[in-house]
Design a protein around this motif. Structure first.
Motif, PDB file in Angstrom:
ATOM      1  N   VAL A 191      -8.648  30.763 -24.189  1.00 25.21           N
ATOM      2  CA  VAL A 191      -8.602  29.299 -24.135  1.00 25.21           C
ATOM      3  C   VAL A 191      -7.495  28.886 -23.179  1.00 25.21           C
ATOM      4  CG1 VAL A 191      -8.316  27.178 -25.472  1.00 25.21           C
ATOM      5  CG2 VAL A 191      -9.466  29.134 -26.497  1.00 25.21           C
ATOM      6  N   ASP A 192      -7.804  27.905 -22.343  1.00 27.69           N
ATOM      7  CA  ASP A 192      -6.880  27.389 -21.337  1.00 27.69           C
ATOM      8  C   ASP A 192      -5.676  26.711 -22.026  1.00 27.69           C
ATOM      9  OD1 ASP A 192      -6.112  26.114 -18.790  1.00 27.69           O
ATOM     10  OD2 ASP A 192      -6.829  24.301 -19.749  1.00 27.69           O
ATOM     11  N   PRO A 193      -4.454  26.815 -21.453  1.00 31.16           N
ATOM     12  CA  PRO A 193      -3.270  26.215 -22.098  1.00 31.16           C
ATOM     13  C   PRO A 193      -3.347  24.694 -22.253  1.00 31.16           C
ATOM     14  CG  PRO A 193      -2.598  27.726 -20.349  1.00 31.16           C
ATOM     15  CD  PRO A 193      -4.078  27.607 -20.267  1.00 31.16           C
ATOM     16  N   THR A 194      -4.188  24.018 -21.480  1.00 29.78           N
ATOM     17  CA  THR A 194      -4.342  22.559 -21.632  1.00 29.78           C
ATOM     18  C   THR A 194      -5.420  22.205 -22.645  1.00 29.78           C
ATOM     19  OG1 THR A 194      -5.979  22.429 -19.866  1.00 29.78           O
ATOM     20  CG2 THR A 194      -3.671  22.229 -19.220  1.00 29.78           C
ATOM     21  N   ASN A 195      -6.113  23.207 -23.187  1.00 30.80           N
ATOM     22  CA  ASN A 195      -7.192  23.019 -24.157  1.00 30.80           C
ATOM     23  C   ASN A 195      -8.398  22.307 -23.560  1.00 30.80           C
ATOM     24  OD1 ASN A 195      -7.560  23.942 -26.823  1.00 30.80           O
ATOM     25  ND2 ASN A 195      -7.660  21.848 -27.580  1.00 30.80           N
ATOM     26  N   MET A 228     -10.547  23.797 -21.276  1.00 28.58           N
ATOM     27  CA  MET A 228     -11.650  24.709 -20.983  1.00 28.58           C
ATOM     28  C   MET A 228     -11.372  26.064 -21.622  1.00 28.58           C
ATOM     29  SD  MET A 228     -10.900  25.173 -16.932  1.00 28.58           S
ATOM     30  CE  MET A 228      -9.319  25.739 -16.318  1.00 28.58           C
ATOM     31  N   PHE A 229     -12.400  26.895 -21.650  1.00 26.76           N
ATOM     32  CA  PHE A 229     -12.216  28.262 -22.112  1.00 26.76           C
ATOM     33  C   PHE A 229     -13.069  29.186 -21.250  1.00 26.76           C
ATOM     34  CE2 PHE A 229     -15.892  26.899 -24.575  1.00 26.76           C
ATOM     35  CZ  PHE A 229     -16.703  28.019 -24.630  1.00 26.76           C
ATOM     36  N   ASP A 272     -16.327  23.882 -20.100  1.00 26.35           N
ATOM     37  CA  ASP A 272     -15.580  22.695 -20.504  1.00 26.35           C
ATOM     38  C   ASP A 272     -15.577  22.667 -22.033  1.00 26.35           C
ATOM     39  OD1 ASP A 272     -15.386  19.856 -21.457  1.00 26.35           O
ATOM     40  OD2 ASP A 272     -15.030  19.496 -19.327  1.00 26.35           O
ATOM     41  N   LEU A 273     -14.391  22.738 -22.647  1.00 28.27           N
ATOM     42  CA  LEU A 273     -14.318  22.887 -24.109  1.00 28.27           C
ATOM     43  C   LEU A 273     -14.844  21.662 -24.864  1.00 28.27           C
ATOM     44  CD1 LEU A 273     -13.543  24.520 -26.584  1.00 28.27           C
ATOM     45  CD2 LEU A 273     -11.182  23.844 -26.273  1.00 28.27           C
ATOM     46  N   PRO A 274     -14.432  20.416 -24.504  1.00 29.56           N
ATOM     47  CA  PRO A 274     -14.987  19.265 -25.244  1.00 29.56           C
ATOM     48  C   PRO A 274     -16.498  19.141 -25.097  1.00 29.56           C
ATOM     49  CG  PRO A 274     -13.015  18.620 -24.019  1.00 29.56           C
ATOM     50  CD  PRO A 274     -13.374  19.993 -23.561  1.00 29.56           C
ATOM     51  N   ALA A 275     -17.013  19.382 -23.869  1.00 25.45           N
ATOM     52  CA  ALA A 275     -18.466  19.265 -23.662  1.00 25.45           C
ATOM     53  C   ALA A 275     -19.214  20.361 -24.414  1.00 25.45           C
ATOM     54  CB  ALA A 275     -18.781  19.338 -22.166  1.00 25.45           C
ATOM     55  N   ALA A 276     -18.649  21.586 -24.400  1.00 21.98           N
ATOM     56  CA  ALA A 276     -19.290  22.689 -25.108  1.00 21.98           C
ATOM     57  C   ALA A 276     -19.290  22.442 -26.616  1.00 21.98           C
ATOM     58  CB  ALA A 276     -18.577  23.999 -24.792  1.00 21.98           C
ATOM     59  N   SER A 277     -18.195  21.885 -27.140  1.00 19.45           N
ATOM     60  CA  SER A 277     -18.106  21.616 -28.574  1.00 19.45           C
ATOM     61  C   SER A 277     -19.126  20.577 -29.013  1.00 19.45           C
ATOM     62  CB  SER A 277     -16.697  21.125 -28.941  1.00 19.45           C
ATOM     63  OG  SER A 277     -15.741  22.080 -28.577  1.00 19.45           O
ATOM     64  N   GLY A 285     -24.135  20.580 -18.984  1.00 24.46           N
ATOM     65  CA  GLY A 285     -23.076  20.650 -17.977  1.00 24.46           C
ATOM     66  C   GLY A 285     -21.776  21.203 -18.501  1.00 24.46           C
ATOM     67  N   ALA A 286     -21.818  21.878 -19.661  1.00 22.79           N
ATOM     68  CA  ALA A 286     -20.581  22.456 -20.205  1.00 22.79           C
ATOM     69  C   ALA A 286     -20.110  23.632 -19.353  1.00 22.79           C
ATOM     70  CB  ALA A 286     -20.787  22.896 -21.641  1.00 22.79           C
TER      71      ALA A 286
END
Length: 363
Positions: free
Chosen positions: A50-54, A56-57, A70-75, A80-81
């Motif tokens: 997981v990226d330090p800015t939260n 992306m992963f 993209d973490l929020p889009a994937a969640s 387009g995640a």
């Protein structure tokens, strides 16, 4: 931050000798549920970071690709995640780590390669040559510009991130080094091996400080608690909790009877162990109480046996759990928002019985 890592206090019997430790009271945690399934890789998903800015992963898989989501889009399960696919490895990608201080992603694979990717140009900017066989684990030191990798050549190698030079070869294990921890406090490096031992290393001297031999089976997973100086190890015989300072065994977490491939701990004191048979156990880390035992579901079209979980990581908030699995998917888990202490109570009777049984065996 509490750095207390003392074992539970012993209560004294009338004769003055030690009896079993006081029963720890588990904290209540909500159960976890699968919320999103990402089907993008063409092979087993073997590593996550997981990226330090939260924001992306990254995931690495047996299809030799690294994918960044993209973490929020994937969640949310949005289209387009998937942001990026990085190719360059010629074997399964077994280790990933984002640098907290540079725009770099580090990767390690079974092709003996350790690479540093610049995420601004999406190209490899450094190679770290030296492993004689596949690389199974990779960790970045939290404060120093140092990279640690471990692999099938039974050593952990410490690299200078900038110069690409090998600083130390941490040799002493008899089998593959399958898991690593890098900490800010001494001993800074912890290695778990398929020979069943865990070694704690002095990073400055490059020497082994202590060898922990409690496990009977291969140690495939290690995870450090972010809120105290302890860490957890996972093997087929049990999960165990250790003092991070001197390697004292604090507790054995029994009950997950499977080959544990991955461990993760979040700030709320939730630990998860993920196994080869698709089972996940969620533990209250402080007490060692297993409050949820669940299984993953292989995606439609998969073989029934393709339900193993190979890697797991909490995001920085600790509210989302990402798992990489043998059915080639990445699954994102969230806590059940409708659950409460009334709907999912702590089984105090069962916990007390288990604790007393194990305490009698211990003394």
């Amino acid at each position: 931050i509490s750095l207390s890592d003392a074992p539970p206090a012993l209560t004294l019997t009338k004769s003055g000798g030690p009896s079993s430790p006081a029963l720890p009271i588990p904290h209540w945690h909500a159960p976890w549920r699968i919320r999103t399934v990402l089907s993008s890789h063409l092979g087993w998903v073997r590593s996550l970071a997981v990226d330090p800015t939260n924001a992306m992963f990254a995931s690495g898989a047996a299809d030799r690709c690294i994918k960044i989501f993209d973490l929020p889009a994937a969640s949310a399960g949005a289209d387009g995640a998937l942001l990026l696919t990085l190719t360059g490895h010629v074997g399964p990608v077994r280790g990933l780590a984002f640098s907290p201080r540079h725009p770099y992603l580090f990767s390690a694979g079974e092709d003996k390669m350790v690479k540093c990717w610049d995420l601004e140009t999406n190209q490899v900017v450094r190679h770290y040559h030296g492993h004689l066989s596949g690389v199974f684990a990779l960790q970045l030191h939290p404060t120093l510009d140092v990279l640690v990798t471990g692999g099938r050549d039974a050593v952990a190698r410490v690299w200078d991130m900038r110069s690409k030079k090998q600083i130390h070869v941490l040799a002493g294990h008899d089998a593959t080094v399958g898991s690593l921890l890098a900490k800010t406090t001494d001993p800074m490096i912890v290695t778990g091996s398929y020979d069943g031992t865990i070694k704690m290393w002095d990073l400055a001297a490059g020497k082994c400080r202590s060898t922990l031999t409690h496990h009977k089976k291969s140690v495939r997973a290690l995870a450090a608690a972010p809120f105290q100086n302890t860490f957890m190890s996972g093997a087929a015989d049990a999960c165990r909790k250790w003092s991070g300072r001197d390697g004292d065994l604090l507790q054995s977490l029994t009950g997950h009877n499977a080959v544990v491939n991955a461990l993760a701990i979040n700030d709320d004191g939730v630990a998860v162990s993920c196994a080869d048979d698709g089972s996940l156990s969620f533990w209250d880390y402080e007490s060692g109480y297993m409050y949820q035992r669940t299984g993953t579901v292989a995606q439609p079209g998969s073989l029934e046996a393709e339900n193993g979980v190979y890697c797991a990581a909490f995001d920085l908030t600790g509210t989302r759990l990402i798992t990489g699995e043998a059915d080639k998917t990445i699954k994102i888990w969230k806590m059940d928002e409708d659950a409460s202490e009334e709907t999912h109570p702590v089984d105090m009777m069962g916990w007390k019985k288990k604790w007393m049984t194990e305490a009698r065996q211990r003394y």
